[in-house]
Scaffold this motif. Structure first.
Motif, PDB file in Angstrom:
ATOM      1  N   PRO A 221       3.592   5.758   2.296  1.00 17.23           N
ATOM      2  CA  PRO A 221       3.269   4.762   1.079  1.00 17.23           C
ATOM      3  C   PRO A 221       2.734   3.362   1.599  1.00 17.23           C
ATOM      4  N   PRO A 222       1.799   2.878   1.071  1.00 16.23           N
ATOM      5  CA  PRO A 222       1.115   3.017  -0.057  1.00 16.23           C
ATOM      6  C   PRO A 222       0.092   4.240   0.058  1.00 16.23           C
ATOM      7  N   TYR A 223      -0.144   4.904   1.047  1.00 16.53           N
ATOM      8  CA  TYR A 223      -1.121   5.952   0.972  1.00 16.53           C
ATOM      9  C   TYR A 223      -1.014   7.006  -0.124  1.00 16.53           C
ATOM     10  N   LYS A 224      -1.861   7.282  -0.755  1.00 20.10           N
ATOM     11  CA  LYS A 224      -1.596   8.340  -1.883  1.00 20.10           C
ATOM     12  C   LYS A 224      -2.984   9.326  -1.825  1.00 20.10           C
ATOM     13  N   GLU A 225      -2.458  10.669  -2.075  1.00 20.95           N
ATOM     14  CA  GLU A 225      -3.443  11.765  -2.472  1.00 20.95           C
ATOM     15  C   GLU A 225      -4.232  11.489  -3.679  1.00 20.95           C
TER      16      GLU A 225
END
Length: 386
Positions: A221-225
């Motif tokens: 995070p903060p990477y999201k699908e």
């Protein structure tokens, strides 16, 4: 707000699926085990397809570049072949692995003192062959030991910065520890594992909340699908399961970190139960079925391997996991393994759901070998189910 509601709703659905799934499995009176002869036939069919395609075990692999045949993809295949040999010791399997090892002089890819786990993965098969022949050939272990000793001497512990590396590297340390009786290999294995789990990416690549692993720091995070969930790549988590199963196999129960390995292994398997697809596979994105959702063999096969290993060694609850793994194995046999032995629905090399897409039953991935290795690992444990 909308995203939060969507994510929360998704979590509620998953929780409900967990409850229903486990309840159904725990109340099941019986599950038909895969037929041993059929399991072996499937494994041999797929393996013969590959061996016939690659009669020269030392032949370089030509793609976007030229690779020596002891790269990680081929190393995973030979791990699977060694597992097949243990349940079905045909001389041609032994000879094929021996020829491959000899053609690379029993050395690591890129040389003995490489620190990259991908380059070291071939050492797992060298160690297996060393033991099969009664430890009579010290040249088979020489460079593997030198490579791992150099890792220990360096004092560094941050080399496994992507979770695939756990499967490539951990079993080498634990095999060496068991073979030599030297505790330093078990200690270094945990030191490096702990760095990956707790430190890489800021706070580690393991999320104890979801009991799943981010592939590397790019995906924390903060990477999201697209659906707002965390990105948990199926095959990446499959590598972790395989790494932990193989680590538990060789690590003594008296080791101070054995219980942590075991708990991480159990927790990861438990996270997979509610998110299995209806057809038996798992999606490439474990928490986002909309991001290239569909059948995928490699992650699924590694999960089957991990679950079957756990049942065979009385590490996990058979009533809970046997229906899950048999459903997955049946899907692989029905939908992935073709009559000629070719494996469909194999995601190519990469690091996330979009890589190698779209998949299909007849699409040839950039490397075929590691997918077969995953299948053979699964078959070797499914074959032993009782």
């Amino acid at each position: 707000m909308k995203r939060l509601l969507t994510t929360g709703f998704f979590a509620m659905i998953i929780a409900g699926m967990t409850s229903c799934s486990v309840q159904k499995q725990n109340t099941a009176t019986s599950v038909n085990l895969p037929d041993k002869k059929e399991v072996l036939e499937v494994a041999e069919r797929a393996n013969h397809y590959f061996m016939n395609k690659w009669p020269d075990a030392g032949k370089e692999i030509v793609g976007k570049k030229v690779w020596p045949s002891n790269l990680w993809t081929r190393a995973v295949y030979y791990e699977g072949l060694m597992a097949l040999y243990k349940i079905h010791p045909k001389k041609e399997y032994y000879d094929y692995a021996l020829d491959w090892s000899q053609k690379h002089n029993w050395d690591m890819m890129r040389g003995t003192f490489t620190r990259n786990a991908d380059n070291q993965a071939c050492g797992q098969t060298y160690l297996d062959l060393y033991e099969i022949d009664g430890k009579k050939h010290p040249e088979r272990i020489k460079y593997v030991k030198m490579s791992m000793d150099s890792m220990i001497a360096s004092g560094k512990s941050d080399d496994w910065w992507w979770i695939d590396a756990l499967q490539m590297g951990m079993p080498i340390f634990t095999k060496l520890g068991r073979i030599t009786g030297d505790k330093k290999y078990f200690d270094k294995n945990y030191e490096m594992y702990a760095f990956t789990k707790y430190k890489h990416g800021g706070n580690g690549l393991y999320n104890p909340k979801d009991k799943l692993w981010w592939r590397d720091k790019s995906f924390v995070p903060p990477y999201k699908e697209p659906n707002g969930e965390d990105c948990y790549w199926s095959r990446g988590n499959g590598w972790v399961i395989a790494a932990l199963a193989r680590t538990l196999q060789d690590t003594p129960k008296s080791d101070p970190h054995y219980q942590e390995y075991l708990q991480d292994y159990k927790d990861l398997l438990s996270a997979l139960v509610p998110i299995q697809r209806e057809d038996g596979f798992w999606n490439v994105s474990l928490h986002d079925p909309t991001n290239f959702g569909g059948k995928e063999m490699t992650g699924t096969a590694l999960f089957v391997y991990g679950m079957a290993y756990g049942i065979n060694n009385n590490l996990i609850d058979k009533k809970t996991y046997l229906p899950v793994l048999t459903k997955a194995w049946t899907a692989i046999v029905k939908d992935s393994v073709q009559p000629n032995g070719f494996l469909g629905w194999v995601q190519g090399t990469g690091k996330e759901p979009k890589d190698g897409q779209p998949l299909s039953v007849n699409k040839e991935p950039d490397f075929e070998d590691y997918g077969l290795g995953c299948l053979l690992l699964a078959a070797s444990e499914v074959y032993q189910l009782k």
